[in-house]
Scaffold this active site. Structure first.
Site, PDB file in Angstrom:
ATOM      1  N   MET A 139      -9.160   7.556   9.316  1.00  0.00           N
ATOM      2  CA  MET A 139      -9.641   8.135   8.052  1.00  0.00           C
ATOM      3  C   MET A 139     -10.694   9.220   8.268  1.00  0.00           C
ATOM      4  O   MET A 139     -11.665   9.306   7.524  1.00  0.00           O
ATOM      5  CB  MET A 139     -10.239   7.032   7.156  1.00  0.00           C
ATOM      6  CG  MET A 139      -9.226   5.981   6.753  1.00  0.00           C
ATOM      7  SD  MET A 139      -9.979   4.578   5.903  1.00  0.00           S
ATOM      8  CE  MET A 139     -10.619   3.637   7.269  1.00  0.00           C
TER       9      MET A 139
ATOM     10  N   ASP B  18       0.834  -1.205   0.000  1.00  0.00           N
ATOM     11  CA  ASP B  18       0.000   0.000   0.000  1.00  0.00           C
ATOM     12  C   ASP B  18       0.861   1.244   0.000  1.00  0.00           C
ATOM     13  O   ASP B  18       2.041   1.189   0.361  1.00  0.00           O
ATOM     14  CB  ASP B  18      -0.795   0.058   1.315  1.00  0.00           C
ATOM     15  CG  ASP B  18      -1.915  -0.936   1.351  1.00  0.00           C
ATOM     16  OD1 ASP B  18      -2.251  -1.488   0.306  1.00  0.00           O
ATOM     17  OD2 ASP B  18      -2.454  -1.150   2.451  1.00  0.00           O
TER      18      ASP B  18
ATOM     19  N   LYS C  34      -3.891   3.313  -3.022  1.00  0.00           N
ATOM     20  CA  LYS C  34      -5.296   3.548  -3.382  1.00  0.00           C
ATOM     21  C   LYS C  34      -5.597   5.022  -3.539  1.00  0.00           C
ATOM     22  O   LYS C  34      -5.055   5.859  -2.840  1.00  0.00           O
ATOM     23  CB  LYS C  34      -6.204   3.002  -2.277  1.00  0.00           C
ATOM     24  CG  LYS C  34      -6.366   1.528  -2.374  1.00  0.00           C
ATOM     25  CD  LYS C  34      -7.176   1.004  -1.213  1.00  0.00           C
ATOM     26  CE  LYS C  34      -7.127  -0.504  -1.210  1.00  0.00           C
ATOM     27  NZ  LYS C  34      -7.236  -1.043   0.134  1.00  0.00           N
TER      28      LYS C  34
HETATM   29  N1  SAH Z   1      -4.747  -1.094   8.620  1.00  0.00           N
HETATM   30  C1  SAH Z   1      -4.363   0.212   9.093  1.00  0.00           C
HETATM   31  C2  SAH Z   1      -5.417   1.255   8.830  1.00  0.00           C
HETATM   32  C3  SAH Z   1      -5.658   1.517   7.366  1.00  0.00           C
HETATM   33  S1  SAH Z   1      -6.825   2.788   7.087  1.00  0.00           S
HETATM   34  C4  SAH Z   1      -4.028   0.138  10.595  1.00  0.00           C
HETATM   35  O1  SAH Z   1      -4.316  -0.896  11.229  1.00  0.00           O
HETATM   36  O2  SAH Z   1      -3.477   1.101  11.107  1.00  0.00           O
HETATM   37  C5  SAH Z   1      -5.771   4.184   6.892  1.00  0.00           C
HETATM   38  C6  SAH Z   1      -5.884   5.117   8.080  1.00  0.00           C
HETATM   39  O3  SAH Z   1      -5.092   4.633   9.170  1.00  0.00           O
HETATM   40  C7  SAH Z   1      -5.345   6.507   7.830  1.00  0.00           C
HETATM   41  O4  SAH Z   1      -6.279   7.302   7.145  1.00  0.00           O
HETATM   42  C8  SAH Z   1      -5.130   6.988   9.242  1.00  0.00           C
HETATM   43  O5  SAH Z   1      -6.347   7.342   9.851  1.00  0.00           O
HETATM   44  C9  SAH Z   1      -4.626   5.721   9.933  1.00  0.00           C
HETATM   45  N2  SAH Z   1      -3.155   5.673   9.971  1.00  0.00           N
HETATM   46  C10 SAH Z   1      -2.349   4.775   9.388  1.00  0.00           C
HETATM   47  N3  SAH Z   1      -1.048   5.005   9.679  1.00  0.00           N
HETATM   48  C11 SAH Z   1      -1.026   6.093  10.476  1.00  0.00           C
HETATM   49  C12 SAH Z   1       0.008   6.832  11.115  1.00  0.00           C
HETATM   50  N4  SAH Z   1       1.289   6.511  10.993  1.00  0.00           N
HETATM   51  N5  SAH Z   1      -0.346   7.907  11.870  1.00  0.00           N
HETATM   52  C13 SAH Z   1      -1.642   8.240  12.016  1.00  0.00           C
HETATM   53  N6  SAH Z   1      -2.660   7.586  11.433  1.00  0.00           N
HETATM   54  C14 SAH Z   1      -2.370   6.520  10.683  1.00  0.00           C
END
Ligand code: SAH
Length: 257
Positions: free
Chosen positions: A175, A41, A63
């Protein structure tokens, strides 16, 4: 002549954590370091991809929000096609594959095609961000329930968040940046106090991490003023309050002396 191998490769759905490569599990690190093919991703940190051997094929399937559905089908088809051709596939996803990661859909597509799937959990953004910001999501003195919700536009108004935020509870929104205004309105309309603390954590666990705080009512302005960019999570509840984090930090520092 092309022959189809009788045994398909395995698809590994691997959680890459929130960014810091040190937060990979050992299993995830081993898989990345030995991978033939990595399908990743946009959220996966370049420092993690840099662990792969020079000959590893890297395919990005970053995406775009507007093309979500079609692209997911294409990703599923790619994983199945490669595995049926006999290759092991490391499908590297930000955070944990089964928390807002569409890992469930990819696992179903593989199983339907007879492709073996293994899941390697990762540190989800909420868990990584809470640790990096020194912000316990549960605490005996102020929160015994924690909920993770997705705040993206589609279906936001249909989602029932009643009871997920408020006294004794921590709500973590993934998100939610683009809809921060609608989120604040929705929660206040549900009866939440406009002054309840909010923390917005951008780029959690990465060198450029920012932790920004406001009240719930002030959250949309906070996001706009500081030009918060994805990836970011929103934490709502007493756990997000400055005093909670600071007092814990002070305790930790005292303990180190
Ligand atoms: N599978 C991922 C989430 C995917 S959805 C997990 O378990 O973390 C994508 C969302 O995850 C982003 O829009 C944000 O809200 C959050 N996210 C992912 N990495 C992040 C980071 N390093 N800092 C803050 N938010 C994060």
């Amino acid at each position: 002549m092309n022959t189809i191998p009788s045994t398909p490769g395995t698809v590994w759905l691997v959680g890459a954590g929130p960014g810091d490569p040190d937060l990979l599990t050992l299993r995830a690190a081993r898989l990345v370091m030995n991978a033939q093919l990595i399908v990743h991703d946009g959220l996966v940190d370049p420092a993690i991809l840099a662990l792969a051997r020079p000959g590893t094929q890297l395919i990005s399937v970053a995406k775009q929000r507007s093309r979500h559905t079609l692209q997911q089908d294409e990703i599923n088809a790619l994983l199945v096609r490669e595995a049926l051709a006999g290759r092991n596939v490391v499908r590297l996803k930000g955070g944990d594959p089964f928390i807002f990661g569409r890992g469930g859909e990819e696992a179903e597509a593989c199983r339907a095609a007879g492709v073996p799937v293994e899941v390697v959990p990762g540190i989800s953004a909420a868990i990584g961000a809470a640790a990096a910001a020194g912000m316990p999501l549960t605490h005996r003195s102020h929160a015994s329930i924690v909920s993770f919700v997705a705040g993206q536009c589609k279906g936001l108004s249909d989602q029932n968040w009643t009871g997920l935020a408020g006294k004794g509870r921590t709500l973590v929104i993934y998100m939610g940046l683009a809809t921060s205004e609608a989120i604040a309105e929705k929660l206040i309309a549900d009866g939440l106090a406009p002054e309840i603390p909010v923390a917005v954590i951008e780029n959690a666990t990465r060198p450029q991490m920012r932790v920004l705080r406001s009240s719930l009512a002030g959250m949309p302005a906070l996001v706009a003023t500081h030009q918060v960019k994805s990836p970011a999570i929103i934490v709502i509840g007493e756990a997000a309050g400055e005093s909670k984090t600071e007092s814990l930090r002070a305790l930790a520092l005292e303990g180190m002396q």
